[in-house]
Design a protein around this motif. Structure first.
Motif, PDB file in Angstrom:
ATOM      1  N   GLY A  76      44.416  52.433  22.780  1.00 55.71           N
ATOM      2  CA  GLY A  76      43.024  52.680  22.662  1.00 55.71           C
ATOM      3  C   GLY A  76      42.067  51.547  23.498  1.00 55.71           C
ATOM      4  N   LEU A  77      42.785  51.177  24.750  1.00 57.48           N
ATOM      5  CA  LEU A  77      42.250  50.315  25.549  1.00 57.48           C
ATOM      6  C   LEU A  77      42.092  50.367  26.904  1.00 57.48           C
ATOM      7  CD1 LEU A  77      44.595  47.224  24.137  1.00 57.48           C
ATOM      8  CD2 LEU A  77      42.221  47.566  23.687  1.00 57.48           C
ATOM      9  N   VAL A  78      41.135  49.818  27.509  1.00 64.84           N
ATOM     10  CA  VAL A  78      41.012  49.720  28.970  1.00 64.84           C
ATOM     11  C   VAL A  78      41.293  48.371  29.356  1.00 64.84           C
ATOM     12  CG1 VAL A  78      39.408  49.990  31.020  1.00 64.84           C
ATOM     13  CG2 VAL A  78      39.049  51.293  28.814  1.00 64.84           C
ATOM     14  N   ARG A  79      42.325  48.155  30.304  1.00 68.63           N
ATOM     15  CA  ARG A  79      42.574  46.946  30.874  1.00 68.63           C
ATOM     16  C   ARG A  79      42.024  46.819  32.190  1.00 68.63           C
ATOM     17  NH1 ARG A  79      47.426  49.009  28.633  1.00 68.63           N
ATOM     18  NH2 ARG A  79      47.965  48.101  26.650  1.00 68.63           N
ATOM     19  N   TYR A  80      41.189  45.710  32.335  1.00 66.37           N
ATOM     20  CA  TYR A  80      40.352  45.669  33.351  1.00 66.37           C
ATOM     21  C   TYR A  80      40.637  44.124  34.223  1.00 66.37           C
ATOM     22  CZ  TYR A  80      35.923  45.949  36.102  1.00 66.37           C
ATOM     23  OH  TYR A  80      34.883  46.169  37.099  1.00 66.37           O
ATOM     24  N   THR A 110      38.748  40.094  47.672  1.00 64.43           N
ATOM     25  CA  THR A 110      39.906  40.612  47.559  1.00 64.43           C
ATOM     26  C   THR A 110      40.580  40.560  49.125  1.00 64.43           C
ATOM     27  OG1 THR A 110      39.490  41.941  45.722  1.00 64.43           O
ATOM     28  CG2 THR A 110      41.436  42.319  46.867  1.00 64.43           C
ATOM     29  N   GLY A 111      41.702  39.774  49.307  1.00 61.72           N
ATOM     30  CA  GLY A 111      41.914  39.651  50.727  1.00 61.72           C
ATOM     31  C   GLY A 111      41.815  38.161  51.398  1.00 61.72           C
ATOM     32  N   HIS A 112      40.773  37.567  50.674  1.00 58.65           N
ATOM     33  CA  HIS A 112      40.488  36.264  51.273  1.00 58.65           C
ATOM     34  C   HIS A 112      40.049  35.255  50.289  1.00 58.65           C
ATOM     35  CE1 HIS A 112      40.146  37.635  55.478  1.00 58.65           C
ATOM     36  NE2 HIS A 112      39.675  38.800  55.008  1.00 58.65           N
ATOM     37  N   GLN A 113      39.340  35.307  49.479  1.00 59.36           N
ATOM     38  CA  GLN A 113      38.821  34.140  48.560  1.00 59.36           C
ATOM     39  C   GLN A 113      39.296  34.638  46.916  1.00 59.36           C
ATOM     40  OE1 GLN A 113      34.875  33.388  49.200  1.00 59.36           O
ATOM     41  NE2 GLN A 113      34.845  32.833  51.313  1.00 59.36           N
ATOM     42  N   ARG A 114      40.156  33.934  46.522  1.00 62.13           N
ATOM     43  CA  ARG A 114      40.502  34.205  45.267  1.00 62.13           C
ATOM     44  C   ARG A 114      40.733  32.979  44.173  1.00 62.13           C
ATOM     45  NH1 ARG A 114      45.212  34.015  42.483  1.00 62.13           N
ATOM     46  NH2 ARG A 114      46.623  34.009  44.186  1.00 62.13           N
ATOM     47  N   ARG A 115      39.856  32.637  43.457  1.00 61.08           N
ATOM     48  CA  ARG A 115      40.148  31.366  42.226  1.00 61.08           C
ATOM     49  C   ARG A 115      41.232  31.916  41.411  1.00 61.08           C
ATOM     50  NH1 ARG A 115      33.761  30.218  41.182  1.00 61.08           N
ATOM     51  NH2 ARG A 115      32.934  30.185  43.321  1.00 61.08           N
ATOM     52  N   GLN A 116      40.896  32.968  40.900  1.00 55.42           N
ATOM     53  CA  GLN A 116      41.858  33.368  39.825  1.00 55.42           C
ATOM     54  C   GLN A 116      41.993  35.097  39.521  1.00 55.42           C
ATOM     55  OE1 GLN A 116      41.456  31.914  35.909  1.00 55.42           O
ATOM     56  NE2 GLN A 116      39.233  31.772  36.223  1.00 55.42           N
ATOM     57  N   ILE A 117      42.848  35.672  39.266  1.00 58.42           N
ATOM     58  CA  ILE A 117      42.837  36.787  38.580  1.00 58.42           C
ATOM     59  C   ILE A 117      43.152  37.010  37.344  1.00 58.42           C
ATOM     60  CG2 ILE A 117      43.820  39.233  39.060  1.00 58.42           C
ATOM     61  CD1 ILE A 117      44.511  38.851  42.030  1.00 58.42           C
ATOM     62  N   ARG A 118      42.153  37.437  36.555  1.00 59.88           N
ATOM     63  CA  ARG A 118      42.472  37.543  34.987  1.00 59.88           C
ATOM     64  C   ARG A 118      42.100  39.035  34.620  1.00 59.88           C
ATOM     65  NH1 ARG A 118      39.137  33.779  31.644  1.00 59.88           N
ATOM     66  NH2 ARG A 118      40.212  34.835  30.319  1.00 59.88           N
ATOM     67  N   GLU A 119      42.903  39.148  33.684  1.00 58.56           N
ATOM     68  CA  GLU A 119      42.623  40.691  33.166  1.00 58.56           C
ATOM     69  C   GLU A 119      42.146  40.734  31.780  1.00 58.56           C
ATOM     70  OE1 GLU A 119      46.248  43.407  33.965  1.00 58.56           O
ATOM     71  OE2 GLU A 119      46.032  43.893  31.914  1.00 58.56           O
TER      72      GLU A 119
END
Length: 343
Positions: A242-246, A273-282
């Motif tokens: 019963g979740l959306v992970r985003y 995306t492809g150049h500047q990324r501080r962090q990726i969180r879900e």
């Protein structure tokens, strides 16, 4: 109008199609011929091309006769090993209060025979529609060569900025080892370079390992580094939990819409995306069977209220997406909308 060769696209990659303004009978004829040519390119049998010709003529003819600001999208669709043709008609005309009555032969609002919508229903493989008096009508139609594939749980639509032939926005849908995931992306800028970045993101998404959204977005970040980059968000709908992970980077808006409840925004972090990324969180968000997930680029504004569209949230994802694009999309930017619900 925008478009191009589509027959070589593999299943899972959706072309942007060709948009037409339909203001008079000659415009309707152009739409019909374009749909027929696309069907021939896709190798559809002659019988179904004839059916498609009727559907296209009636859908475009209705816009020419009844609509204000009528536009129609013609594009190829692929599912279940088949290729078909999809038509999406949008207008800001008077709208219809009773769709069931309007679909019946003999109903007319312009003194005509009133057989258009009935003919569409009979000849099409699938159709869906939503209309609000004073706001207009959205009609989505598909013609397939054989048995209709399963109705999709997610669908989207994109439109280029005024003056450009192709859109830098794109979307994709996949089922990766039971993970039902969708992606919305907005290539930086406009025109060919933006479209190239978005299309590369789509291909990378389709090919990505079956993994949670954050890992998929990390994969996309590496894969599109040779492009100008894009804003991208990936969502996974988990019916069991019963979740959306985003997970998102950049200006992709994600929202959970549940009838009768306030909208719930989902978080995309700053970056390219492809150049500047501080962090990726879900992030995880609860979702119920009657809710939808709506994602869109920054060419679509949030200033629309589902309460103004009675019954919209129970329509197909495609009709919901097209309605939002019509009323919340801006002409000064590429615009894209993606809608998904629990299967």
């Amino acid at each position: 109008m925008s478009g191009g060769a589509v027959a070589s696209l593999p299943e899972g990659l959706l072309d942007g199609g060709a948009w037409f303004r339909v203001e008079a009978a000659p415009n309707a004829s152009t739409v019909r011929r374009s749909a027929e040519r696309l069907a021939v390119e896709l190798g559809m049998p002659e019988r179904r091309i004839n059916d498609l010709s009727i559907v296209a003529a009636e859908a475009a003819g209705n816009l020419a006769k009844h609509a204000d600001e009528g536009v129609l999208l013609v594009r190829a669709v692929r599912r279940g090993g088949q290729a078909g043709v999809e038509l999406i008609a949008l207008d800001r005309g008077p709208g219809m209060a009773d769709l069931a009555h309007s679909f019946g032969d003999g109903h007319s609002t312009a003194g005509t025979l009133g057989i258009g919508l009935g003919a569409i229903v009979r000849q099409a493989t699938w159709c869906d529609m939503h209309s609000v008096p004073g706001k207009g009508t959205v009609l989505a139609v598909q013609v397939w060569p054989g048995e209709p594939p399963t109705t999709p749980w997610a669908a989207g639509i994109t439109r280029p900025i005024t003056g450009e032939p192709i859109s830098g926005d794109a979307f994709a849908v996949r089922d990766a080892d039971g993970r039902r995931q969708v992606m919305m992306c907005d290539g930086l800028g406009h025109g060919g370079p933006a479209a190239a970045a978005a299309h590369e993101a789509v291909r990378a998404f389709i090919d990505a390992p079956a993994a949670p959204p954050a890992a998929v977005l990390e994969h996309l970040h590496r894969r599109i580094s040779h492009t100008r980059g894009a804003a991208v968000a990936v969502a996974e709908l988990d019916a069991g939990a019963g979740l959306v992970r985003y997970a998102g980077l950049g200006n992709i808006a994600g929202t959970v819409l549940t009838p009768g409840l306030p909208r719930k925004g989902m978080v995309s972090l700053p970056g390219i995306t492809g150049h500047q990324r501080r962090q990726i969180r879900e992030f995880d968000y609860p979702i119920t069977r009657d809710a939808i997930v709506l994602m869109h680029s920054d060419g679509v504004v949030d200033r629309w209220d589902p309460a103004d569209y009675p019954g919209l949230l129970v329509r197909s994802p495609l009709v919901i997406a097209a309605t939002v694009l019509r009323d919340a999309g801006v002409r000064r930017d590429d615009a894209g909308v993606l809608v998904a619900r629990l299967p």
